[in-house]
Design a protein around this motif. Structure first.
Motif, PDB file in Angstrom:
ATOM      1  N   ALA A 160      -3.952  -7.760  18.172  1.00 61.00           N
ATOM      2  CA  ALA A 160      -2.582  -7.244  18.067  1.00 61.00           C
ATOM      3  C   ALA A 160      -1.848  -7.877  16.881  1.00 61.00           C
ATOM      4  N   PHE A 161      -2.038  -9.183  16.694  1.00 59.50           N
ATOM      5  CA  PHE A 161      -1.411  -9.877  15.559  1.00 59.50           C
ATOM      6  C   PHE A 161      -1.925  -9.324  14.239  1.00 59.50           C
ATOM      7  N   TYR A 162      -3.224  -9.076  14.173  1.00 55.80           N
ATOM      8  CA  TYR A 162      -3.814  -8.535  12.939  1.00 55.80           C
ATOM      9  C   TYR A 162      -3.252  -7.142  12.643  1.00 55.80           C
ATOM     10  N   ILE A 163      -3.154  -6.285  13.672  1.00 54.75           N
ATOM     11  CA  ILE A 163      -2.628  -4.933  13.491  1.00 54.75           C
ATOM     12  C   ILE A 163      -1.171  -4.988  13.019  1.00 54.75           C
ATOM     13  N   LEU A 168       2.881  -4.645   8.630  1.00 54.27           N
ATOM     14  CA  LEU A 168       3.969  -5.221   7.833  1.00 54.27           C
ATOM     15  C   LEU A 168       3.597  -5.313   6.357  1.00 54.27           C
ATOM     16  N   TYR A 169       2.333  -5.650   6.118  1.00 51.03           N
ATOM     17  CA  TYR A 169       1.865  -5.741   4.733  1.00 51.03           C
ATOM     18  C   TYR A 169       2.005  -4.396   4.029  1.00 51.03           C
ATOM     19  N   LYS A 170       1.603  -3.324   4.701  1.00 54.22           N
ATOM     20  CA  LYS A 170       1.687  -1.997   4.102  1.00 54.22           C
ATOM     21  C   LYS A 170       3.132  -1.570   3.903  1.00 54.22           C
ATOM     22  N   VAL A 171       3.982  -1.858   4.872  1.00 49.77           N
ATOM     23  CA  VAL A 171       5.410  -1.510   4.753  1.00 49.77           C
ATOM     24  C   VAL A 171       6.034  -2.278   3.600  1.00 49.77           C
ATOM     25  N   TYR A 172       5.727  -3.548   3.498  1.00 47.68           N
ATOM     26  CA  TYR A 172       6.294  -4.389   2.443  1.00 47.68           C
ATOM     27  C   TYR A 172       5.889  -3.889   1.059  1.00 47.68           C
ATOM     28  N   ASN A 173       4.660  -3.389   0.948  1.00 45.44           N
ATOM     29  CA  ASN A 173       4.163  -2.908  -0.344  1.00 45.44           C
ATOM     30  C   ASN A 173       4.398  -1.419  -0.542  1.00 45.44           C
ATOM     31  N   GLY A 174       5.169  -0.808   0.326  1.00 47.12           N
ATOM     32  CA  GLY A 174       5.519   0.597   0.177  1.00 47.12           C
ATOM     33  C   GLY A 174       4.372   1.552   0.402  1.00 47.12           C
ATOM     34  N   ILE A 175       3.372   1.108   1.125  1.00 49.95           N
ATOM     35  CA  ILE A 175       2.209   1.961   1.399  1.00 49.95           C
ATOM     36  C   ILE A 175       2.470   2.737   2.676  1.00 49.95           C
ATOM     37  N   ARG A 176       2.336   4.019   2.593  1.00 46.44           N
ATOM     38  CA  ARG A 176       2.571   4.852   3.764  1.00 46.44           C
ATOM     39  C   ARG A 176       1.442   4.650   4.785  1.00 46.44           C
TER      40      ARG A 176
END
Length: 318
Positions: free
Chosen positions: A251-254, A259-267
């Motif tokens: 769950a932590f990894y997911i 968050l990583y994708k959101v932070y980098n603007g990745i849909r």
């Protein structure tokens, strides 16, 4: 008292008189002080009336009558409770066990200081397909699982020190595994003796193929109980903790990946659309339940009582 003979029975009226006479002859010729305890496991024939008449004539006979049929384990447990002999012999009431074996069984316990001697019906007079072959498979599995090198776990003819039968609790359908139960309680001097097996003289066997299925299921149960019966948290707690850690880590990894994708603007898709999210959630829930099961098991082990799972209708004592 030297010997207690404990005999569980179900609808064996035709053999009881002959069986007692045979036992009495062996006991008297060897000058043993003895008692014979018949446990009527809910017979619907004339068995109890015969036990009553025998008891009136012979002070050595004690009788216990169950309210209904509870099973061989419960019958043995009731007999063990009142047995007073230094050596306790169990045998079936169908005349397939030979009372002539009693003196040698007695000597193995008293002189050779065995805790328990299990009979081995090396030559059997049962049906090969329905009893012999399944019995060999069952005994092979029992040897492998328990670590006891006995050839015939299910033989009714056994001898015990009195301390063994007062220590071991026999319930459910665990009568097949009394040697294993004894071993788990620290009685390690367990031996085996080849005994004579005789063809059934009266009536029909009370056991069918289902006893071997039940036997294998009981084998799994006793294997688990021997390892974790007194410390269930070691099993349930371990697996619960591992599953919870796995689910939490996943769950932590997911979440971190999201968050990583959101932070980098990745849909990306919603977390709840990711099947791994549900795997993680399920693992966490199962882990918690397993841990709670272990905790509750520990509580039960510590507060368990000794209530009997059978009802005695009548007793015969002198």
């Amino acid at each position: 008292m030297d010997i207690s003979v404990v005999i569980p029975l179900l609808n064996e009226s035709e053999s009881l008189q002959e069986l007692y006479d045979w036992i009495a002859k062996v006991m008297q010729s060897n000058r043993y002080l003895y008692e014979v305890i018949f446990i009527d496991d809910g017979s619907t024939d004339n068995s109890w009336n015969i036990i009553e008449k025998l008891s009136e004539k012979h002070k050595e006979i004690k009788g216990i009558r169950f309210q209904q049929n509870y099973g061989k384990s419960q019958a043995l447990d009731a007999g063990f409770e009142i047995a007073q002999g230094n050596v306790v012999i169990t045998m079936d009431a169908d005349l397939q066990d030979n009372p002539e074996e009693i003196p040698e069984l007695y000597n193995l316990i008293i002189k050779d200081d065995f805790d328990l001697i299990s009979g081995w019906k090396k030559k059997r007079y049962d049906n090969v397909i329905t009893k012999n072959i399944p019995s060999k498979l069952f005994n092979a599995a029992a040897r492998k699982t328990s670590g006891l090198k006995l050839h015939d776990f299910n033989c009714g003819l056994k001898a015990y020190k009195n301390l063994v039968i007062k220590t071991v609790k026999v319930s459910g359908e665990m009568h097949r595994y009394i040697p294993v139960l004894a071993k788990n309680e620290g009685f390690t001097k367990i031996g085996e003796k080849v005994v004579k097996h005789q063809a059934r003289k009266y009536g029909e066997t009370k056991f069918g193929m289902d006893r071997f299925i039940n036997g294998f299921l009981d084998l799994i149960t006793i294997s688990f109980l021997s390892k974790f019966g007194k410390r269930p948290m070691h099993f349930f707690g371990l697996w619960g903790t591992l599953m919870f850690i796995f689910g939490t880590t996943l769950a932590f990894y997911i979440g971190a990946y999201k968050l990583y994708k959101v932070y980098n603007g990745i849909r990306t898709i919603l977390v709840t659309d990711n099947p791994w999210f549900y795997i993680a959630l399920t693992s966490m829930i199962l882990g918690t339940l397993l841990f709670l099961a272990g905790f509750i098991g520990e509580l039960i082990v510590r507060i368990k009582n000794n209530e009997k799972d059978y009802i005695i209708k009548e007793r015969l004592r002198h």
